[in-house]
Design an enzyme around this catalytic site. Structure first.
Site, mmCIF file in Angstrom:
data_model
loop_
_atom_site.group_PDB
_atom_site.id
_atom_site.type_symbol
_atom_site.label_atom_id
_atom_site.label_comp_id
_atom_site.label_asym_id
_atom_site.label_seq_id
_atom_site.Cartn_x
_atom_site.Cartn_y
_atom_site.Cartn_z
ATOM 1 N N HIS A 130 25.769 41.433 8.480
ATOM 2 C CA HIS A 130 24.699 42.408 8.757
ATOM 3 C C HIS A 130 23.437 41.717 9.278
ATOM 4 C CE1 HIS A 130 26.868 45.050 5.626
ATOM 5 N NE2 HIS A 130 27.149 45.524 6.825
ATOM 6 N N ARG A 153 27.847 43.668 19.887
ATOM 7 C CA ARG A 153 27.854 43.236 18.497
ATOM 8 C C ARG A 153 29.195 42.555 18.224
ATOM 9 N NH1 ARG A 153 29.199 46.670 13.143
ATOM 10 N NH2 ARG A 153 28.585 45.120 11.596
ATOM 11 N N GLU A 158 20.110 47.921 14.957
ATOM 12 C CA GLU A 158 20.876 46.766 15.417
ATOM 13 C C GLU A 158 21.055 46.785 16.931
ATOM 14 O OE1 GLU A 158 24.074 46.232 11.865
ATOM 15 O OE2 GLU A 158 23.637 48.268 12.525
ATOM 16 N N ASN A 207 28.949 48.624 20.711
ATOM 17 C CA ASN A 207 29.346 48.328 19.333
ATOM 18 C C ASN A 207 30.700 48.991 19.122
ATOM 19 O OD1 ASN A 207 29.679 47.964 16.590
ATOM 20 N ND2 ASN A 207 27.646 48.688 16.023
ATOM 21 N N ARG A 253 35.841 48.460 0.610
ATOM 22 C CA ARG A 253 35.963 47.042 0.240
ATOM 23 C C ARG A 253 35.408 46.820 -1.167
ATOM 24 N NH1 ARG A 253 32.886 44.901 5.413
ATOM 25 N NH2 ARG A 253 32.585 47.124 5.822
#
Length: 404
Positions: free
Chosen positions: A180, A92, A378, A8, A240
């Site tokens: 996600h 990922r 994940e 990742n 963000r």
């Protein structure tokens, strides 16, 4: 021992895990590590299954200037010192665009197609692709699998998927993707073990971290998400803004004279909790601060989370459970309590003692909606997808890789 490497990669760090392939295709984590401070203060850290330290090394800046260099160092450490030679690598990749609704084996053609979405995920996509290119160049025969954060949401209906813009733009790929997805997929697969009846129903999952979003699950499938075309939409995040009137962007360009690249940098790096507070993008620092703007940033995060939960409850036409996950969702009892208060109109109440203990089930006995805290994983999801594609390859190829 056959192993899978999961990568990742971000702009200044590469996180990795090694999973061994056990009997009957079971996966067991062997170690996890990361190289962070890339280009500034590079450091390799890794630990074993019980958290025992395996490495903690600093490097000169010029030794680790970018992600490919970090991959070289991590790879050499795994191969030369631990004698680990993975037979497959899972990555990922944040944006799969309209082309990919499931994990895929990577080749140069796939990388070229994924490069088209760099502008849609500038904080993630270029760094996700860097280690893939590096491994393709140095180990071309090694199986690589790209696992997309957008893929899980490809089950959305046309109504949820479209923007109210000319159809030709949608055909080009301007649509609501959601992100996600690897986290939500893991939660969807885990819920049947935790609460089988709930897993079949209408569930909102709140992935709350530096990046934040929520997903509406029905029968374990994504039917809507707070994020859209890019990872800017929906909830406010660390840097963000979340949902914002497009007119604000037009104002920044026409009245403030900002270029498109300046606006992009502003929206991805200078807004959200950081912009509102003027202090930090880290929720832990904001919670510890008595600054009035830090309080405003937290209040805004809680308010918008409650607001978007109402939207997703409407999309589901009801609600059977609410799940907190990711960094803030798993670790901040205070934020969970405040968000639950925003959901009181749905009949949500918390057991404050269970919430403080970070228990799996934190709702009160009289709550109409059960509320769970479920840690996400994940990386395990990526490892499982990689193993699945590995097992689908011709047996001779797999045997050759294991022998090499």
């Amino acid at each position: 021992m056959d192993t899978i490497l999961v990568v990742n990669a971000g702009s200044s760090s590469v996180k990795f895990r090694i999973y061994s392939i056990e009997n009957e295709g079971m996966l067991r984590q062997q170690l996890k590590g990361q190289i962070d401070g890339i280009g500034s203060r590079p450091r390799l850290r890794a630990s074993g299954t019980e958290g025992d330290p395996l490495a903690d090394r600093a490097y000169p800046i010029d030794a680790v200037p970018d992600v490919p260099a970090a991959m070289d160092i991590a790879g050499a450490w795994l191969r030369d010192e631990l004698r680990i030679r993975p037979i497959a690598v899972g990555h990922r990749v944040v944006h799969g665009g309209p082309d990919y609704d499931r994990p895929v084996q990577v080749d140069h053609g796939v990388v070229t197609r994924l490069e088209r979405f760099v502008a849609l995920a500038p904080l993630h996509q270029p760094h996700n692709l860097a280690p893939i290119r590096s491994i393709l160049a140095n180990f071309p025969e090694l199986l690589q699998v790209a696992c997309f954060d957008t893929a899980f949401h490809r089950t959305h209906s046309a109504v949820a998927d479209h923007y109210a813009i000319p159809y030709g733009l949608h055909a080009e790929g301007v649509r609501r993707y959601g992100f996600h997805g690897l986290s939500y997929e893991y939660i969807a697969k885990t819920l049947p073990k935790i609460a089988p009846k709930i897993a079949k129903g209408r569930v909102i999952v709140a992935h709350l971290g530096s990046g934040a979003s929520m997903c509406a699950l029905s029968g374990g499938r994504s039917i809507d998400s707070t994020m859209g075309f890019t990872a800017l939409d929906g909830l406010p995040m660390g840097t963000r803004p979340g949902q914002i009137d497009p007119g604000v962007v037009l104002y920044l360009i026409s009245e403030k004279g900002m270029s498109a690249s300046n606006v992009q940098n502003f929206l991805y790096r200078d807004c959200g909790l950081k912009g509102l507070s003027g202090i930090s993008n880290d929720m832990r620092e904001l919670e510890a601060s008595d600054n009035v703007n830090a309080k405003l940033a937290i209040d805004y995060f809680v308010y918008r989370t409650g607001l978007n939960a109402g939207m997703l409850a409407a999309a589901l036409q009801g609600l059977d459970a609410f799940v907190f996950t990711a960094g803030i969702g798993e670790n901040s009892a205070t934020l969970r309590a405040r968000i639950a208060e925003q959901l009181r109109w749905l009949g949500v109440t918390l057991d404050q003692a269970e919430n403080s203990r970070h228990s799996r089930l934190i709702s009160g006995s009289n709550s109409l909606i059960p509320v769970y805290v479920v840690p996400t994983d994940e990386e395990l999801m990526i490892a499982q997808h990689t193993l699945s594609l590995l097992m689908k390859r011709p047996t001779t190829n797999v045997r050759q890789e294991r022998a090499s």
